[in-house]
Design a protein around this motif. Structure first.
Motif, PDB file in Angstrom:
ATOM      1  N   TRP A  26      10.771  30.584   6.207  1.00  0.00           N
ATOM      2  CA  TRP A  26       9.746  29.746   5.579  1.00  0.00           C
ATOM      3  C   TRP A  26       9.145  28.833   6.639  1.00  0.00           C
ATOM      4  N   VAL A  27       7.921  28.380   6.406  1.00  0.00           N
ATOM      5  CA  VAL A  27       7.311  27.344   7.241  1.00  0.00           C
ATOM      6  C   VAL A  27       6.697  26.305   6.317  1.00  0.00           C
ATOM      7  N   SER A  28       6.743  25.044   6.738  1.00  0.00           N
ATOM      8  CA  SER A  28       6.269  23.960   5.886  1.00  0.00           C
ATOM      9  C   SER A  28       5.482  22.957   6.715  1.00  0.00           C
ATOM     10  N   LEU A  29       4.424  22.434   6.134  1.00  0.00           N
ATOM     11  CA  LEU A  29       3.557  21.471   6.810  1.00  0.00           C
ATOM     12  C   LEU A  29       3.592  20.135   6.081  1.00  0.00           C
ATOM     13  N   THR A  30       3.841  19.072   6.818  1.00  0.00           N
ATOM     14  CA  THR A  30       3.681  17.727   6.281  1.00  0.00           C
ATOM     15  C   THR A  30       2.294  17.222   6.653  1.00  0.00           C
ATOM     16  N   SER A  31       1.527  16.795   5.658  1.00  0.00           N
ATOM     17  CA  SER A  31       0.154  16.338   5.883  1.00  0.00           C
ATOM     18  C   SER A  31      -0.068  14.993   5.212  1.00  0.00           C
ATOM     19  N   ARG A  32      -1.254  14.440   5.417  1.00  0.00           N
ATOM     20  CA  ARG A  32      -1.622  13.178   4.773  1.00  0.00           C
ATOM     21  C   ARG A  32      -2.531  13.397   3.569  1.00  0.00           C
ATOM     22  N   ASP A  33      -3.481  14.321   3.725  1.00  0.00           N
ATOM     23  CA  ASP A  33      -4.523  14.520   2.733  1.00  0.00           C
ATOM     24  C   ASP A  33      -4.429  15.942   2.202  1.00  0.00           C
ATOM     25  N   LEU A  34      -3.942  16.096   0.979  1.00  0.00           N
ATOM     26  CA  LEU A  34      -3.715  17.425   0.420  1.00  0.00           C
ATOM     27  C   LEU A  34      -5.009  18.212   0.270  1.00  0.00           C
ATOM     28  N   GLU A  35      -6.043  17.576  -0.243  1.00  0.00           N
ATOM     29  CA  GLU A  35      -7.309  18.274  -0.478  1.00  0.00           C
ATOM     30  C   GLU A  35      -7.919  18.750   0.839  1.00  0.00           C
ATOM     31  N   ALA A  36      -7.924  17.890   1.856  1.00  0.00           N
ATOM     32  CA  ALA A  36      -8.481  18.270   3.152  1.00  0.00           C
ATOM     33  C   ALA A  36      -7.655  19.378   3.800  1.00  0.00           C
ATOM     34  N   THR A  37      -6.340  19.316   3.641  1.00  0.00           N
ATOM     35  CA  THR A  37      -5.469  20.347   4.203  1.00  0.00           C
ATOM     36  C   THR A  37      -5.740  21.694   3.546  1.00  0.00           C
ATOM     37  N   GLU A  38      -5.844  21.698   2.227  1.00  0.00           N
ATOM     38  CA  GLU A  38      -6.137  22.939   1.513  1.00  0.00           C
ATOM     39  C   GLU A  38      -7.473  23.531   1.966  1.00  0.00           C
ATOM     40  N   GLU A  39      -8.476  22.686   2.082  1.00  0.00           N
ATOM     41  CA  GLU A  39      -9.806  23.158   2.476  1.00  0.00           C
ATOM     42  C   GLU A  39      -9.781  23.762   3.884  1.00  0.00           C
ATOM     43  N   PHE A  40      -9.096  23.104   4.810  1.00  0.00           N
ATOM     44  CA  PHE A  40      -9.048  23.566   6.194  1.00  0.00           C
ATOM     45  C   PHE A  40      -8.369  24.930   6.294  1.00  0.00           C
ATOM     46  N   TYR A  41      -7.193  25.067   5.724  1.00  0.00           N
ATOM     47  CA  TYR A  41      -6.453  26.321   5.872  1.00  0.00           C
ATOM     48  C   TYR A  41      -7.025  27.438   5.011  1.00  0.00           C
ATOM     49  N   SER A  42      -7.702  27.104   3.936  1.00  0.00           N
ATOM     50  CA  SER A  42      -8.411  28.133   3.163  1.00  0.00           C
ATOM     51  C   SER A  42      -9.531  28.731   4.000  1.00  0.00           C
ATOM     52  N   VAL A 250      -4.461  27.793  20.682  1.00  0.00           N
ATOM     53  CA  VAL A 250      -3.662  26.701  20.148  1.00  0.00           C
ATOM     54  C   VAL A 250      -4.623  25.720  19.490  1.00  0.00           C
ATOM     55  N   LEU A 251      -4.403  25.466  18.203  1.00  0.00           N
ATOM     56  CA  LEU A 251      -5.318  24.655  17.413  1.00  0.00           C
ATOM     57  C   LEU A 251      -4.615  23.424  16.867  1.00  0.00           C
ATOM     58  N   ARG A 252      -5.413  22.474  16.419  1.00  0.00           N
ATOM     59  CA  ARG A 252      -4.898  21.285  15.759  1.00  0.00           C
ATOM     60  C   ARG A 252      -5.722  21.073  14.498  1.00  0.00           C
ATOM     61  N   ASP A 253      -5.055  20.877  13.371  1.00  0.00           N
ATOM     62  CA  ASP A 253      -5.805  20.680  12.131  1.00  0.00           C
ATOM     63  C   ASP A 253      -6.326  19.242  12.052  1.00  0.00           C
ATOM     64  N   PRO A 254      -7.134  18.905  11.051  1.00  0.00           N
ATOM     65  CA  PRO A 254      -7.726  17.561  11.000  1.00  0.00           C
ATOM     66  C   PRO A 254      -6.716  16.424  10.955  1.00  0.00           C
ATOM     67  N   ASP A 255      -5.518  16.692  10.455  1.00  0.00           N
ATOM     68  CA  ASP A 255      -4.469  15.671  10.398  1.00  0.00           C
ATOM     69  C   ASP A 255      -3.710  15.537  11.715  1.00  0.00           C
ATOM     70  N   GLY A 256      -3.834  16.551  12.587  1.00  0.00           N
ATOM     71  CA  GLY A 256      -3.141  16.505  13.869  1.00  0.00           C
ATOM     72  C   GLY A 256      -2.012  17.497  14.040  1.00  0.00           C
ATOM     73  N   ALA A 257      -1.714  18.307  13.028  1.00  0.00           N
ATOM     74  CA  ALA A 257      -0.649  19.309  13.146  1.00  0.00           C
ATOM     75  C   ALA A 257      -1.097  20.436  14.069  1.00  0.00           C
ATOM     76  N   GLN A 258      -0.224  20.790  14.993  1.00  0.00           N
ATOM     77  CA  GLN A 258      -0.532  21.822  15.988  1.00  0.00           C
ATOM     78  C   GLN A 258       0.060  23.168  15.575  1.00  0.00           C
ATOM     79  N   PHE A 259      -0.689  24.241  15.821  1.00  0.00           N
ATOM     80  CA  PHE A 259      -0.210  25.596  15.533  1.00  0.00           C
ATOM     81  C   PHE A 259      -1.005  26.563  16.394  1.00  0.00           C
ATOM     82  N   THR A 260      -0.635  27.841  16.352  1.00  0.00           N
ATOM     83  CA  THR A 260      -1.301  28.855  17.167  1.00  0.00           C
ATOM     84  C   THR A 260      -1.795  29.983  16.283  1.00  0.00           C
ATOM     85  N   VAL A 261      -2.978  30.492  16.577  1.00  0.00           N
ATOM     86  CA  VAL A 261      -3.449  31.726  15.939  1.00  0.00           C
ATOM     87  C   VAL A 261      -3.368  32.827  16.989  1.00  0.00           C
ATOM     88  N   THR A 262      -2.809  33.963  16.578  1.00  0.00           N
ATOM     89  CA  THR A 262      -2.548  35.082  17.472  1.00  0.00           C
ATOM     90  C   THR A 262      -3.239  36.319  16.951  1.00  0.00           C
TER      91      THR A 262
END
Length: 267
Positions: A26-42, A250-262
């Motif tokens: 499993w992988v889990s993300l801690t964020s600040r803004d749920l709506e913005a997080t959903e929009e970004f990853y969608s 290597v990307l960073r989402d609007p909240d600052g969480a770092q991840f990679t797209v391959t």
């Protein structure tokens, strides 16, 4: 510890962590803004969303209908860093936590009960944060592997030392049924489960580096069809590109969480 996160963890499932030994589950993300997080990853990964049992600050991400990740919008409320965290399947959360502490790691949270399982948030000897999960998974492991991250990578001070630590905690390369296979390939340690590459460990991270991106940490790699298009989408939706190549970025989402797209081809 550099990244404190709690799991928007598995809450229903058909397969137990007793049958998937020591592998990422499993992988889990801690964020600040749920709506913005959903929009970004969608926009970036095409995810859809459903609610989770844990409350209205938690969501489950779906890819082609399969659960792939958890989002917990609790970073501000619980004074936690924004970060992606991998979770490893263990038959006993209590035993895994004890092993981590005995080997110089630390326990931040848990084990705590999240029916139908138990979770804990830990850190290895070099401060890289990871989680463990005991109990049922959302869906069978093969389905999650096909829809979820390509793999996870540990950037650490010493790959050999880290492989020993995680091997002893998670029963890698043991006689336990279904355990993960560990091999040295080139200049990195490669972890396989059921024949698939599920994690990589590489040396070179600096424990006291001022830049958290080069301190020991686990990096999540998501499969995408077009790396360049993903990088542009991330920028247009409030994220940023830290590093970009032909096969991965290597990307960073609007909240600052770092991840990679391959690239799917590279993965």
């Amino acid at each position: 510890m550099n990244h404190d996160t709690t799991p928007a963890g598995p809450t229903t499932g058909v397969v137990s962590t007793h049958t998937v030994c020591g592998a990422p589950c499993w992988v889990s993300l801690t964020s600040r803004d749920l709506e913005a997080t959903e929009e970004f990853y969608s926009a970036l990964l095409g995810w859809e969303w459903r609610s989770a049992r844990l409350g209205d600050r938690f969501r489950i991400a779906l890819a082609d209908g399969a659960p792939v990740a958890g989002i917990a919008a609790v970073a501000s409320m619980w004074q936690m860093a924004v970060a992606w965290t991998p979770y490893f399947a263990v038959p006993s959360a209590d035993r895994a936590v004890s092993r981590v502490q005995e080997r110089g790691g630390t326990s931040a949270v848990g084990p705590i009960s999240l029916p139908p399982g138990r979770a804990a948030l830990l850190a290895d000897r070099d401060g890289a944060t990871f989680g463990i999960w005991e109990g049922e998974l959302f869906t069978d492991w093969e389905t999650w592997r096909k829809a979820a991250p390509a793999y996870i990578r540990l950037h650490t001070r010493d790959a050999f030392d880290a492989a020993i630590f995680y091997g002893e905690v998670l029963d890698w390369a043991t006689e336990r049924p279904g355990c993960c296979e560990v091999r040295y390939e080139g200049d990195e340690v490669v972890l396989r489960s059921h024949g698939e590459v599920v994690a990589r460990i590489e040396s070179g991270a600096l424990e006291a580096a001022p830049d958290p991106t080069i301190r020991p940490h686990w990096q999540i790699h998501f499969r995408v069809a077009d790396v360049a298009a993903c990088a542009r989408t991330a920028e247009s939706h409030g994220g940023s590109v830290l590093r970009e190549g032909a096969q991965e970025a290597v990307l960073r989402d609007p909240d600052g969480a770092q991840f990679t797209v391959t690239s799917r081809r590279e993965a």
